[in-house]
Every structure is written in C-alpha cells, then in structure tokens.
Design a protein around this motif. Structure first.
Motif, PDB file in Angstrom:
ATOM      1  N   ARG A  78    -111.578  56.046 -31.136  1.00 23.41           N
ATOM      2  CA  ARG A  78    -111.595  54.967 -30.145  1.00 23.41           C
ATOM      3  C   ARG A  78    -112.589  55.220 -29.020  1.00 23.41           C
ATOM      4  O   ARG A  78    -112.708  54.409 -28.094  1.00 23.41           O
ATOM      5  CB  ARG A  78    -110.214  54.830 -29.477  1.00 23.41           C
ATOM      6  N   ALA A  79    -113.271  56.370 -29.021  1.00 25.91           N
ATOM      7  CA  ALA A  79    -114.036  56.812 -27.859  1.00 25.91           C
ATOM      8  C   ALA A  79    -114.972  55.738 -27.316  1.00 25.91           C
ATOM      9  O   ALA A  79    -114.993  55.467 -26.116  1.00 25.91           O
ATOM     10  CB  ALA A  79    -114.812  58.084 -28.200  1.00 25.91           C
ATOM     11  N   GLN A  80    -115.743  55.100 -28.190  1.00 22.46           N
ATOM     12  CA  GLN A  80    -116.723  54.121 -27.701  1.00 22.46           C
ATOM     13  C   GLN A  80    -116.041  52.879 -27.147  1.00 22.46           C
ATOM     14  O   GLN A  80    -116.407  52.380 -26.075  1.00 22.46           O
ATOM     15  CB  GLN A  80    -117.690  53.731 -28.827  1.00 22.46           C
ATOM     16  N   SER A  81    -115.039  52.378 -27.854  1.00 16.33           N
ATOM     17  CA  SER A  81    -114.351  51.179 -27.365  1.00 16.33           C
ATOM     18  C   SER A  81    -113.601  51.471 -26.071  1.00 16.33           C
ATOM     19  O   SER A  81    -113.528  50.618 -25.177  1.00 16.33           O
ATOM     20  CB  SER A  81    -113.379  50.647 -28.426  1.00 16.33           C
ATOM     21  N   ASP A  82    -113.047  52.677 -25.936  1.00 13.87           N
ATOM     22  CA  ASP A  82    -112.367  53.059 -24.698  1.00 13.87           C
ATOM     23  C   ASP A  82    -113.359  53.096 -23.541  1.00 13.87           C
ATOM     24  O   ASP A  82    -113.070  52.627 -22.436  1.00 13.87           O
ATOM     25  CB  ASP A  82    -111.700  54.431 -24.851  1.00 13.87           C
ATOM     26  N   ALA A  83    -114.529  53.671 -23.803  1.00 16.16           N
ATOM     27  CA  ALA A  83    -115.548  53.740 -22.754  1.00 16.16           C
ATOM     28  C   ALA A  83    -115.975  52.342 -22.325  1.00 16.16           C
ATOM     29  O   ALA A  83    -116.159  52.067 -21.133  1.00 16.16           O
ATOM     30  CB  ALA A  83    -116.745  54.545 -23.246  1.00 16.16           C
ATOM     31  N   ASP A  84    -116.130  51.444 -23.291  1.00 15.67           N
ATOM     32  CA  ASP A  84    -116.512  50.071 -22.972  1.00 15.67           C
ATOM     33  C   ASP A  84    -115.450  49.384 -22.124  1.00 15.67           C
ATOM     34  O   ASP A  84    -115.747  48.515 -21.303  1.00 15.67           O
ATOM     35  CB  ASP A  84    -116.732  49.271 -24.253  1.00 15.67           C
ATOM     36  N   ALA A  85    -114.182  49.797 -22.320  1.00 16.49           N
ATOM     37  CA  ALA A  85    -113.075  49.191 -21.577  1.00 16.49           C
ATOM     38  C   ALA A  85    -112.903  49.789 -20.187  1.00 16.49           C
ATOM     39  O   ALA A  85    -112.102  49.284 -19.394  1.00 16.49           O
ATOM     40  CB  ALA A  85    -111.783  49.331 -22.360  1.00 16.49           C
ATOM     41  N   GLY A  86    -113.621  50.860 -19.902  1.00 14.11           N
ATOM     42  CA  GLY A  86    -113.536  51.456 -18.574  1.00 14.11           C
ATOM     43  C   GLY A  86    -112.752  52.747 -18.498  1.00 14.11           C
ATOM     44  O   GLY A  86    -112.445  53.228 -17.401  1.00 14.11           O
ATOM     45  N   ILE A  87    -112.415  53.327 -19.640  1.00 13.36           N
ATOM     46  CA  ILE A  87    -111.708  54.618 -19.647  1.00 13.36           C
ATOM     47  C   ILE A  87    -112.743  55.726 -19.501  1.00 13.36           C
ATOM     48  O   ILE A  87    -113.695  55.817 -20.277  1.00 13.36           O
ATOM     49  CB  ILE A  87    -110.880  54.777 -20.932  1.00 13.36           C
ATOM     50  N   ASP A  88    -112.564  56.575 -18.490  1.00 15.98           N
ATOM     51  CA  ASP A  88    -113.558  57.603 -18.153  1.00 15.98           C
ATOM     52  C   ASP A  88    -113.446  58.868 -18.983  1.00 15.98           C
ATOM     53  O   ASP A  88    -114.444  59.554 -19.204  1.00 15.98           O
ATOM     54  CB  ASP A  88    -113.428  57.982 -16.677  1.00 15.98           C
ATOM     55  N   GLY A  89    -112.233  59.232 -19.391  1.00  8.22           N
ATOM     56  CA  GLY A  89    -112.069  60.486 -20.120  1.00  8.22           C
ATOM     57  C   GLY A  89    -110.642  60.681 -20.571  1.00  8.22           C
ATOM     58  O   GLY A  89    -109.789  59.790 -20.410  1.00  8.22           O
ATOM     59  N   TYR A  90    -110.389  61.864 -21.113  1.00  8.51           N
ATOM     60  CA  TYR A  90    -109.118  62.134 -21.770  1.00  8.51           C
ATOM     61  C   TYR A  90    -108.516  63.438 -21.257  1.00  8.51           C
ATOM     62  O   TYR A  90    -109.235  64.397 -20.960  1.00  8.51           O
ATOM     63  CB  TYR A  90    -109.320  62.210 -23.283  1.00  8.51           C
ATOM     64  N   VAL A  91    -107.194  63.434 -21.162  1.00 10.14           N
ATOM     65  CA  VAL A  91    -106.474  64.666 -20.840  1.00 10.14           C
ATOM     66  C   VAL A  91    -105.573  64.980 -22.020  1.00 10.14           C
ATOM     67  O   VAL A  91    -104.878  64.114 -22.537  1.00 10.14           O
ATOM     68  CB  VAL A  91    -105.665  64.527 -19.532  1.00 10.14           C
ATOM     69  N   PHE A  92    -105.619  66.242 -22.439  1.00  8.48           N
ATOM     70  CA  PHE A  92    -104.885  66.633 -23.649  1.00  8.48           C
ATOM     71  C   PHE A  92    -104.672  68.145 -23.612  1.00  8.48           C
ATOM     72  O   PHE A  92    -105.284  68.860 -22.807  1.00  8.48           O
ATOM     73  CB  PHE A  92    -105.667  66.233 -24.908  1.00  8.48           C
ATOM     74  N   THR A  93    -103.825  68.614 -24.473  1.00 11.09           N
ATOM     75  CA  THR A  93    -103.561  70.039 -24.571  1.00 11.09           C
ATOM     76  C   THR A  93    -104.852  70.774 -24.924  1.00 11.09           C
ATOM     77  O   THR A  93    -105.489  70.473 -25.933  1.00 11.09           O
ATOM     78  CB  THR A  93    -102.499  70.337 -25.647  1.00 11.09           C
ATOM     79  N   GLY A  94    -105.241  71.704 -24.055  1.00 12.36           N
ATOM     80  CA  GLY A  94    -106.471  72.454 -24.283  1.00 12.36           C
ATOM     81  C   GLY A  94    -107.660  71.932 -23.514  1.00 12.36           C
ATOM     82  O   GLY A  94    -108.729  72.551 -23.525  1.00 12.36           O
ATOM     83  N   CYS A  95    -107.519  70.791 -22.811  1.00  9.34           N
ATOM     84  CA  CYS A  95    -108.634  70.309 -22.006  1.00  9.34           C
ATOM     85  C   CYS A  95    -108.821  71.227 -20.799  1.00  9.34           C
ATOM     86  O   CYS A  95    -107.920  71.984 -20.424  1.00  9.34           O
ATOM     87  CB  CYS A  95    -108.406  68.876 -21.558  1.00  9.34           C
ATOM     88  N   ASN A  96    -109.979  71.155 -20.180  1.00  9.37           N
ATOM     89  CA  ASN A  96    -110.241  71.972 -18.999  1.00  9.37           C
ATOM     90  C   ASN A  96    -109.583  71.290 -17.801  1.00  9.37           C
ATOM     91  O   ASN A  96    -110.130  70.372 -17.203  1.00  9.37           O
ATOM     92  CB  ASN A  96    -111.739  72.124 -18.766  1.00  9.37           C
ATOM     93  N   ALA A  97    -108.391  71.755 -17.457  1.00  6.74           N
ATOM     94  CA  ALA A  97    -107.615  71.109 -16.400  1.00  6.74           C
ATOM     95  C   ALA A  97    -108.308  71.219 -15.052  1.00  6.74           C
ATOM     96  O   ALA A  97    -108.232  70.297 -14.233  1.00  6.74           O
ATOM     97  CB  ALA A  97    -106.219  71.731 -16.333  1.00  6.74           C
TER      98      ALA A  97
END
Length: 636
Positions: free
Chosen positions: A603-622
């Motif tokens: 979904r990355a491209q469609s999410d970006a087009d919708a205005g979602i800046d990024g993702y938080v998930f287990t293992g992300c750089n908090a």
C-alpha cells in the motif's frame, strides 16, 4: 495410577528425543507464526532463534552436552578458578556486602555508614576528594566504625595518597596493629587516566601506587593498594569482552610496575583487586565473572605464579549505564538481577547501587532497599548455600568459554599495541568501544534491547522523586592529553526526548499524538496499544478517537484533542478500505503528520498519495520516529 517400581526410570517408556526432532517441531511453530517461510530448513529454524551478542558469539536457543566446552573448568577454589575463588563458595557468611558512600556531608555520611553496618553491610566503599567526601573528614565518617571489623575501601582519585595517609593515621591513633586493617586503598592511576585522558610520558600516580603497595606488604597485610577498575570501559559503552580485555591489560601493567618496584610476583598479585560492572543480563554477568577469573589465572600462570596465587579478587558493582532516570523504581529490579548474577558468578564483594542513583544523592529508603536486596538473595533465596550454582550448565559453561575467547582477543590486541596505556593514548580502546556503543544505541533505538519504563511501558504522568545533587568530579585532563572515555547511559536518547517533551509541557501543554482506532475494538486494539507505548516513550499523550470509521467524527475528535499528529491504528483489511479516506480528512483538518501502525506492504504508494507520512511497527527506529514527531508537534 500405577506407581513405578524402585529403580525404574520414569522416562523409560518414552523414546529419546533428538536435536533434529526438536528442530523440526520448532520449524512447524515458526511457520505457523509467519516467522519462517517454506524455504527454511529445520537447521535454519534454530538459527532464527539465535541471539547475537556485542562480542560476536551468538546465544543459541538450546544447549546440550555436545555444546559443553572442552576447556577444563577445575574445582571451586582451585586454578583456573572458573568455579570460584573459594572452595566453599560464598559459604555460610555469604559474599562481602559493600556499600558505597559518596555524599559531601561527612556527618550525614557517618550516620548512614553506621546504619548500613548495623543492618547487613560488611564493608564500606568511600568516594573521597572532589566529587565525594572531603579527605580531611574521613575521621568524622569513621568515628564510630570499628576498623578491625569493617574493611574500608577508598576511592580518592588524585588524592589517593593523602586519603591513604589519613586512614593509616586513624589506625595509629586508635592503637590498632596494622595487621587488623582490611580493605583497599583504591589506587587506580590507569583507570583514572582512561577517564580523564592520557598524555605523553608516565601515568600520573603510578609511582605513588607502587609505593603504597610496598607499604601495605610491610605494614598492612590485609590491605590491597590497587584496584583494577573496569567500570570506565563499561560506562563508555563497551562490551563484556572489551571490559575484560582492558582489565587484563591494566592488571598486567600493574604487575609490571609492582615487580619493577621490588615486590615479588605473589606479593604483587596479592595487591590487586578487580572491579567489574554487572547488569540485568544475569547470564552475561555470571559468565563475565567466571571468564575473568579464568583469564587472570592464565595471565598469572604465564607470569610464573604458583597455582594458589592465581586467583582473582573480584568486586562486582551494579551497572550505572543500565540505570534510568525515568521510572527509577524499575532500577530495583535491574539491580536485583545484577546482584543475582554477581552472587552466582562468584564475586567476592558486591555493591548494589541505590535505585535513585541517577537522580542524585540516595536517601535512607533507597540505601535500605539496596542492602536488603543482597540480604534477601543470600538468606531468603538461599543463594549462598550452593557452591557455584551455574557450574555444569551447558549454556553458562559455553557462554563463559566464548566470552573468554573474545576477551583474550581484546587483551592480546591491546598488548600488541604496546599495552593499555599506549592503547588508550593512541585512541585504540576508545575507537573499539565506540563501535560497540553505537551498535547498542541502535539496538535500543529499535527497541531490540528494551528499557522498561523508558522505551517500553513508560509512565508519562510520573512525578520523579527529588534528590539533592551529588557534586560532579572535576575532569582536568593533563596537558597534551586526548579526551578520556565518555560516560554514557543506555537511556540517553529516550531521556533527551522525554526532557524535550517535559520542557514543552512546563511551558504549556503536553504534546499529543492522536490515535485513530479505525473499525472495531478487536481490529484496532493491538496496534493502538503498540502505538501508545511507542509515542508515550517520547513523552506524548495518546488520546484515542474511539471505534468507528466516519472521517467527520474522527476529525472532530482530532481537532478537540488539540493534536498536530495522528496515527492510524487497525488491521490491514480495515486499512485497505478506510485508511486513505481518513488520512485525507485528517490532513484537511490540519494534521501536520500522519503515521500508520503496521508495515507498509503493497500500500506504500497509495498511502503516500493519501497523506500518510510513514509507519510505526515492531523493529522500527523509535528514536527517529519520535524525533520527527516532536518536530512536527512543535516541540523544540
């Protein structure tokens, strides 16, 4: 129920399990959980469960007799002393419970010292000079202490000689024979040089330390003049092997200086005590102390010492690097685990630092908890009733062996560079430790090495207890010296984020991340809980929208919360249907940043087009996520 006859094995009717069968079962579980693909083999499944260490060896999920090292570990009290320095282990009296006192008020320290000695403490560690108690006040602090009963350990840095002379004066004034004084003068010129920087020429204080050692041999046989304090390497972010390797190199440097000054090898060995940090990673602490004794016994053997003289006197101190300012009560749990590791690992003396050490001068309650931690482990947990409790554990023996090999490599590299002083002067030690410290900081940032109460399960509304500040030790590097080793804390990055959020709160209101709980509670709760935990680690409040998918209702709640940042929380199916529309609505309502809890996937491209800046998930750089979120929330 049929009771088996005498002599019959309860396992007789079960086939013997093999490692291959275990690996096959593990692979099945990992495939069901999605942690392993169909391409993973049973052997590879075991590899997925191994844990890397900062020293290279990997910790496996299963150890058997086949993993036991071939290296002989000997018997307790005998060379190579892997299993302990005394045949009886901690014995009925337990290890030496050593309390640290460093506050500048001599009268208050004297009262605290007596309270400790009357309630389980068996020796005193006194920090003197700038940053601690005045040397001239030593008599006041020890006024009511029986010097023939309580060993005294000094820690006076550049004022070691004057502190030692003051202690000797007190012994003479009281008419005690020198043979009844026990403890350590704490001379550690190389350790001090590591902290403040090493200039060209001789290490300041080394000649004074050897002179004190010679005097102890003559007049005070129960006193050790020098301590090999490995804590500066640990506090700089070093690994266990780096701490051990540097301590071995320092010990060798002191042996050379002492024997050059005329002491015999056995006398020189008797003048050294080694001080190591122990952490909440109890098995690593156990292995570190066992490996340290093995390695030092090898050094002493190569030097020509008799087997009985090869033992290492160990003082274990709970790590200051692992202690946190936030949720400081969790430090009680950390120090309990560290103390357990020290006791099982065979330390001769143990210091449990009070839980509020990071906040300033410990109070009566925190000192009481610190000493009672040791009493509980010794008496109620019966830890002292077993000689070498970890002995024979395939895991512990293997870990000890791996750590000893890694530490020996560090030691030989330092020796090849000309010894510990030259390695410090050239920056070799600092460079190696910096690499480890960076790797650890990265693991903490990604929450692979979680810090309870800080990076995990923080308490945003906590009120920290207030403590009087401890005076800082002035660092005056010698002319021409390079920088000394840094002092780090594992929580530093998260502490900086919390401090920024708290300062912003004091000037107005606490920053907010609005959690959009899309869909039902069943769909959104897991990721909303994860996101709340993550953003609260940065000092954010995390109000939720309530269940539902109506963009108008969600944006109204977002506006009412006064937030500038939002995070969508739900399952992937709900995201596919509603995430884009809700994200656009939030942007139109003024959201400066929109996160989504979960992996981006397709979904990355469609999410970006919708205005979602990024993702938080287990293992992300908090840390990176929180830094960016604070910036968008207007927090300086």
């Amino acid at each position: 129920m049929t009771v088996p006859s005498a002599g019959m094995s309860l396992a007789a009717d079960f086939p013997e399990a093999t490692r291959a069968e275990w690996q096959k079962l593990v692979l099945g579980v990992l495939r069901k959980s999605g942690a392993a693909t169909e391409a993973v083999t049973p052997e590879g499944a075991e590899g997925l469960l191994t844990t890397p260490t900062y020293d290279g060896p990997r910790i496996r999920p299963l150890y058997t007799a086949d993993d036991a090292p071939a290296t002989a570990v000997g018997l307790p009290g005998l060379a190579p002393f892997v299993r302990g320095g005394r045949p009886q282990g901690a014995g009925t009296t337990g290890w030496d419970v050593r309390a640290l006192h460093a506050g500048p008020d001599a009268k208050a320290a004297g009262e605290a010292v007596l309270t400790d000695l009357e309630n389980g403490v068996t020796s005193l560690w006194l920090r003197l000079g700038p940053g601690g108690l005045p040397v001239a006040a030593l008599g006041t602090v020890l006024a009511d202490v029986y010097l023939d009963l309580a060993p005294i350990v000094l820690d006076a840095g550049a004022e070691t000689v004057s502190a030692a002379e003051e202690l000797f004066r007190l012994v003479a004034v009281r008419g005690l024979p020198g043979s009844q004084l026990a403890g350590s003068l704490g001379a550690d010129p190389i350790g001090r040089a590591a902290r403040i920087g090493v200039a060209a020429g001789d290490v300041p204080g080394l000649d004074d330390a050897t002179a004190l050692a010679a005097r102890c041999v003559r007049e005070f046989p129960g006193v050790r003049a020098l301590v090999v304090d490995a804590q500066p390497y640990h506090r700089a972010g070093g690994s266990d092997a780096q701490e051990l390797g540097a301590s071995l190199a320092t010990g060798v440097a002191y042996l050379r200086a002492l024997t050059d000054a005329g002491l015999g090898l056995a006398e020189a060995l008797r003048q050294l005590e080694f001080r190591y940090a122990v952490t909440a990673d109890q098995f690593s602490s156990i292995a570190k102390l066992r490996a340290a004794r093995r390695l030092w016994a090898r050094v002493a053997e190569v030097c020509g010492a008799e087997p009985a003289a090869r033992g290492q006197r160990q003082h274990a101190v709970t790590s200051t690097a692992m202690m946190t300012r936030r949720d400081p009560w969790v430090n009680m749990l950390r120090t309990t685990l560290a103390c357990f590791g020290a006791g099982v690992g065979g330390a001769d003396a143990v210091t449990v630092l009070p839980f509020d050490t990071r906040l300033g001068q410990p109070d009566d309650f925190s000192r009481r908890i610190a000493r009672n931690t040791q009493t509980l482990l010794q008496e109620e947990s019966s830890l002292i009733r077993v000689i070498d409790p970890a002995g024979g554990s395939w895991f512990v023996e293997s870990l000890t062996d791996d750590l000893a090999e890694a530490a020996w490599s560090v030691f030989t590299e330092i020796e090849a560079a000309g010894g510990i002083v030259e390695a410090l002067r050239a920056g070799l030690v600092a460079e190696r430790i910096a690499v480890t410290a960076a790797a650890r900081a990265e693991a903490i940032a990604h929450r692979g090495d979680p810090l309870t109460g800080v990076s995990e399960f923080p308490n945003v509304a906590e009120k920290l207890p207030q403590r009087p500040p401890l005076p800082a030790e002035p660092i005056e590097a010698p002319a021409g010296a390079g920088p000394g080793l840094p002092v780090i804390h594992y929580d530093a990055d998260f502490e900086e984020l919390r401090a920024r959020a708290d300062a912003h709160t004091a000037a107005g209101a606490r920053p907010v991340v609005f959690l959009v709980t899309l869909g039902s509670a069943a769909a959104s709760t897991a990721r909303a809980t994860f996101a709340a935990n993550l953003f609260q680690a940065g000092g954010f409040e995390t109000p939720t929208s309530g269940v539902g998918t109506d963009p108008a209702a969600i944006t109204a709640a977002f506006t009412a919360a006064g937030a500038a940042v939002a995070c969508l929380c739900s399952g992937d199916k709900v995201y596919a249907e509603h995430a884009a529309g809700v994200a656009r609505a939030l942007r139109e309502a003024g959201a400066r940043q929109v996160w989504l809890a979960g992996q981006p996937g397709s979904r990355a491209q469609s999410d970006a087009d919708a205005g979602i800046d990024g993702y938080v998930f287990t293992g992300c750089n908090a840390v990176v996520v929180l830094q960016a979120t604070l910036a968008e929330a207007g927090v300086a």
